[in-house]
Design a protein around this motif. Structure first.
Motif, mmCIF file in Angstrom:
data_model
loop_
_atom_site.group_PDB
_atom_site.id
_atom_site.type_symbol
_atom_site.label_atom_id
_atom_site.label_comp_id
_atom_site.label_asym_id
_atom_site.label_seq_id
_atom_site.Cartn_x
_atom_site.Cartn_y
_atom_site.Cartn_z
ATOM 1 N N GLY A 1 0.806 -1.228 0.000
ATOM 2 C CA GLY A 1 0.000 0.000 0.000
ATOM 3 C C GLY A 1 0.839 1.278 0.000
ATOM 4 N N GLU A 2 0.138 2.392 0.096
ATOM 5 C CA GLU A 2 0.769 3.716 0.097
ATOM 6 C C GLU A 2 1.534 3.965 1.402
ATOM 7 N N GLY A 3 2.581 4.754 1.302
ATOM 8 C CA GLY A 3 3.242 5.277 2.501
ATOM 9 C C GLY A 3 3.891 4.237 3.394
ATOM 10 N N CYS A 4 4.251 3.087 2.838
ATOM 11 C CA CYS A 4 4.964 2.072 3.628
ATOM 12 C C CYS A 4 6.457 2.375 3.619
ATOM 13 N N LEU A 5 7.164 1.838 4.600
ATOM 14 C CA LEU A 5 8.626 1.887 4.590
ATOM 15 C C LEU A 5 9.101 0.467 4.852
ATOM 16 N N ILE A 6 9.799 -0.097 3.867
ATOM 17 C CA ILE A 6 10.138 -1.521 3.928
ATOM 18 C C ILE A 6 11.628 -1.717 3.769
ATOM 19 N N GLY A 7 12.236 -2.415 4.745
ATOM 20 C CA GLY A 7 13.655 -2.685 4.727
ATOM 21 C C GLY A 7 14.318 -2.037 5.931
ATOM 22 N N PRO A 8 15.602 -2.366 6.153
ATOM 23 C CA PRO A 8 16.385 -3.303 5.334
ATOM 24 C C PRO A 8 16.095 -4.760 5.704
#
Length: 361
Positions: A264-271
């Protein structure tokens, strides 16, 4: 060429994931652990893989049938009726491993993830002309392991020292071997250890050689090491500039996202994240150092770090899951729940927070 993979037993250290599937079929970086090994073996010309197993062989074989055809490789099982250690299974599978060719065969520990430099190992084995080759890897804390003491220039193994109190070296057995068929004559059909009983005898005859493994290595048989292994594996993909790694403004560091997953929108994925097939990650979610397996739904604004989310589970809105939380298959974490290191068995619903590491039956 042939190969034997030591699959062994119940995978207790990776429970609750191994309550749903045998450990070698648990996904690592979106692919069953054992498939990483089988594909690498196939690439160097191995035509037959024997799985030494004492638990659920039908499940393993049924699953691997589709890959037999896809990879064009024969996969068979050698089933122990009692646990035979790490050498006994070779004696049991003797007839499957020996053929007229007299070629050496590979033996692998099924928990080991690395870059599998099998091609270099075959070369090394040919050049030294000994009876057996083992891979060793350098570690920072050798006192936790069995250390291999070797002649640096030739690789000839002098001896093995189990959990040394004093520093004798920093190279440990990496669980990858290439053995001449004659090694099988040294092994009796009984519970026995290749590391403690077979290799020291070959080393005493100066016929055992060790090759230092290039690149990363990890035994991913328990959750903390599984998470570390994922970081090392993704790092090696980065070094090879692999197109498999995800890109985009919402991605930080090395991340694998299956093509069927929706984010979805506005996710932050990682590291260091792997997101499996059919997953749905809703808006505003934060993921780091974690594996999200097939069919998982992560609802809005949830935050997950250093954890493994098992198949078809859901994590509720604004939930926070961290510190080696392991969710088994089909676990449902309600909205606004906090899990600090919870290990949750399959098919549970979590309605109250888990404030300290504990097992939820």
């Amino acid at each position: 060429m042939k190969a034997l993979i030591l699959v062994g037993g119940f995978g207790t250290r990776l429970r609750p994931l191994t309550l749903s599937v045998p450990k070698p079929l648990v996904e690592f970086a979106n692919k069953p652990m054992i498939l990483h090994q089988i594909e690498a073996l196939k690439a160097v010309g191995v035509t037959e893989v024997v799985l030494a197993i004492n638990y659920q062989p039908e499940v393993m074989l049924n699953f691997l049938k589709e890959f037999e055809a896809k990879l064009g490789i024969t996969i068979t099982c050698s089933q122990e009726t009692e646990p035979l250690g790490t050498a006994g299974p070779l004696a049991l599978a003797r007839d499957k491993l020996i053929d007229e060719s007299g070629e050496p065969f590979f033996v692998l520990n099924s928990d080991v993830i690395s870059e599998y430099p099998f091609k270099e190992m075959i070369e090394f084995h040919k050049v030294h002309g000994g009876e057996a080759s083992i891979m060793v890897t350098k570690v920072d804390e050798p006192s936790k392991y069995g250390v291999v003491v070797m002649e640096e220039s030739t690789g000839q193994v002098d001896k093995f020292v189990e959990k040394p109190k004093l520093f004798v070296g920093n190279k440990i057995n990496a669980g990858i071997y290439l053995l001449n068929p004659s090694v099988l004559d040294r092994i009796e059909l009984r519970p026995t250890s290749i590391e403690k009983e077979v290799f020291p005898k070959i080393a005493a005859e100066k016929k055992l050689f060790a090759m230092v493994l290039p690149g990363f290595w990890m035994d991913i048989g328990q959750p903390r090491d599984y998470i570390t292994g994922l970081r090392l594996y993704l790092d090696s993909l980065r070094k090879k500039a692999s197109p498999k790694l995800a890109t985009g403004s919402h991605i930080v560091g090395n991340v694998l996202v299956h093509e069927t997953a929706k984010i979805g929108e506005g996710c932050l994925i990682g590291p260091d994240v792997a997101i499996g097939p059919g997953c749905v990650v809703e808006s505003g979610v934060r993921l780091s150092r974690c594996t999200v397996m097939r069919g998982v739904r992560i609802k809005k604004h949830a935050c997950i770090s250093s954890s493994i989310i098992g198949w078809h589970s859901t994590v509720g809105q604004w939930a926070r899951v961290e510190n080696m939380t392991i969710l088994g298959e089909d676990v449902h974490v309600c909205d606004e729940i906090y899990s600090n290191g919870g290990v949750v068995l399959p098919h549970k619903e979590i309605k109250s927070s888990i404030l300290k590491p504990e097992i939820v039956m």
